[in-house]
Design an enzyme around this catalytic site. Structure first.
Site, PDB file in Angstrom:
ATOM      1  N   SER A  51      -1.378  63.394  10.100  1.00  0.00           N
ATOM      2  CA  SER A  51      -0.064  62.993  10.594  1.00  0.00           C
ATOM      3  C   SER A  51      -0.115  62.052  11.783  1.00  0.00           C
ATOM      4  O   SER A  51       0.885  61.415  12.106  1.00  0.00           O
ATOM      5  CB  SER A  51       0.758  64.235  10.972  1.00  0.00           C
ATOM      6  N   ASP A 322       7.126  66.005  19.400  1.00  0.00           N
ATOM      7  CA  ASP A 322       7.390  67.382  19.003  1.00  0.00           C
ATOM      8  C   ASP A 322       6.268  68.258  19.558  1.00  0.00           C
ATOM      9  O   ASP A 322       5.563  67.835  20.479  1.00  0.00           O
ATOM     10  CB  ASP A 322       7.557  67.516  17.485  1.00  0.00           C
ATOM     11  N   HIS A 325       2.842  66.285  17.828  1.00  0.00           N
ATOM     12  CA  HIS A 325       2.601  64.847  17.708  1.00  0.00           C
ATOM     13  C   HIS A 325       3.025  64.073  18.955  1.00  0.00           C
ATOM     14  O   HIS A 325       4.100  64.315  19.508  1.00  0.00           O
ATOM     15  CB  HIS A 325       3.355  64.302  16.498  1.00  0.00           C
TER      16      HIS A 325
END
Length: 349
Positions: A51, A322, A325
């Site tokens: 991610s 978040d 990340h």
């Protein structure tokens, strides 16, 4: 807010490590467009991993782990949630812009991409993936072997457009970026019971590294010659790790050193000679270092960070968007301080 680094020395890989910062604060909104310092022959940029570099492939994959909804993307062009797990651009976007290829690296699975879009490079990465074959199964995301298979498919499409010899030359001149490994430890080894029953920590580090080496051999056989590989970040400083492992998640927001130590040991194995670097997040102008911008910033990520979750008014004040990340500004600082010198060295003629 004062922040105590998890140790007084920081590792620096030839391969870029995210969450290493330069010694000055950067205003993303005011930054000038980056330009490469010399003409180079980089033909495209290809991205593999998790991610931290997924530009939106999970949008087109049957997984709940997606980031194609607000507040993700709130600082991206047109405030568009693209599937990037951040408020804006990723290090790979900054890299592509820097070497003069394109402003944003698109996801390979986007069906609207033209042959021109494909020619200059794409991301094959998938949020939630890792080098351990078990890791991508947790969220039903795209594993590393499938990412390589997508790259082979990409090569066939390019070959049909420009011919085999030109395609092979195009691939040889391209820049490859690989960024994964955090999920193997944070989501897999330290959360699920399966791998700890099979491996000690050091054995698991060796297992993950062997899978990484196998992956690198695969893409080399497919033509990769200029490759940048990320090491692990200080995992104990991820907000979600602090939340789940602190003795008081609300009052004691210090990094969990046992997690960060595993990352340091892994990176030592990945590259033996390390440079010393001070790692004082507070000196970079960030107001909030121990929780993210989305919701409480303690647990929210992916589906838990959604259109119904309030986000902070200014993500530039936060290291994390978040609970896992980094925010766009963090990604830019990482690019500018650790990745840009690597790219300069890789593409310099």
């Amino acid at each position: 807010m004062a922040f105590t680094p998890y140790n007084n020395k920081q590792y620096s890989l030839l391969a870029s490590l995210f969450l290493l910062f330069s010694c000055f604060a950067i205003n993303i909104q005011a930054q000038v467009k980056l330009h490469r310092p010399w003409n180079n022959t980089v033909s495209a940029i290809f991205v593999f991993g998790d991610s931290t570099v997924d530009a939106g492939n999970n949008n087109y994959w049957p997984t709940p782990f997606k980031g194609n909804f607000v507040p993700y993307g709130q600082n991206f062009k047109n405030k568009e949630p693209t599937g990037r797990f951040s408020n804006g651009r990723l290090t790979t976007d900054f890299t592509a812009s820097y070497v003069g290829i394109k402003e944003y690296v698109p996801p390979y699975l986007d069906p609207t991409l033209s042959i021109e879009d494909l020619m200059t490079g794409v991301s094959f990465a998938s949020g939630g993936s890792g080098y351990d074959p078990l890791t991508p199964k947790i969220g039903n995301v795209i594993d590393m072997p499938t990412q390589v298979e997508h790259f082979r498919e990409y090569k066939r499409r390019i070959e049909s457009a420009i011919g085999k010899k030109k395609m092979e030359r195009h691939i040889r001149k391209a820049l490859f970026i690989v960024s994964a490994g955090t999920n193997d430890f944070v989501i897999n080894y330290f959360t699920l019971p399966f791998r700890p029953k099979m491996y000690s920590v050091s054995e698991y580090q060796t297992f993950v590294l062997q899978n990484l080496k196998d992956f690198l051999q695969e893409i080399r056989e497919e033509g990769a010659r200029k490759v940048s590989v990320s090491g692990l970040p200080p995992m104990g400083c991820l907000p979600i790790v602090i939340t789940l492992n602190s003795d008081d998640a609300f009052k004691n927001r210090g990094c969990i050193d046992s997690f960060s130590a595993v990352g340091r040991e892994y990176n030592t194995m990945l590259q033996s000679e390390l440079d010393s670097m001070q790692n004082s997040f507070a000196s970079q102008g960030f107001k909030y270092t121990e929780h993210g911008c989305c919701g409480s910033g303690l647990l929210e990520a992916g589906p838990m960070c959604n259109p119904h979750t309030p986000a902070c008014p200014d993500p530039n004040n936060y290291i994390f968007f978040d609970s896992i990340h980094p925010a766009e500004r963090t990604y830019f600082i990482v690019f500018d301080s650790t990745i840009r010198p690597v790219i300069d060295e890789l593409i310099k003629n």
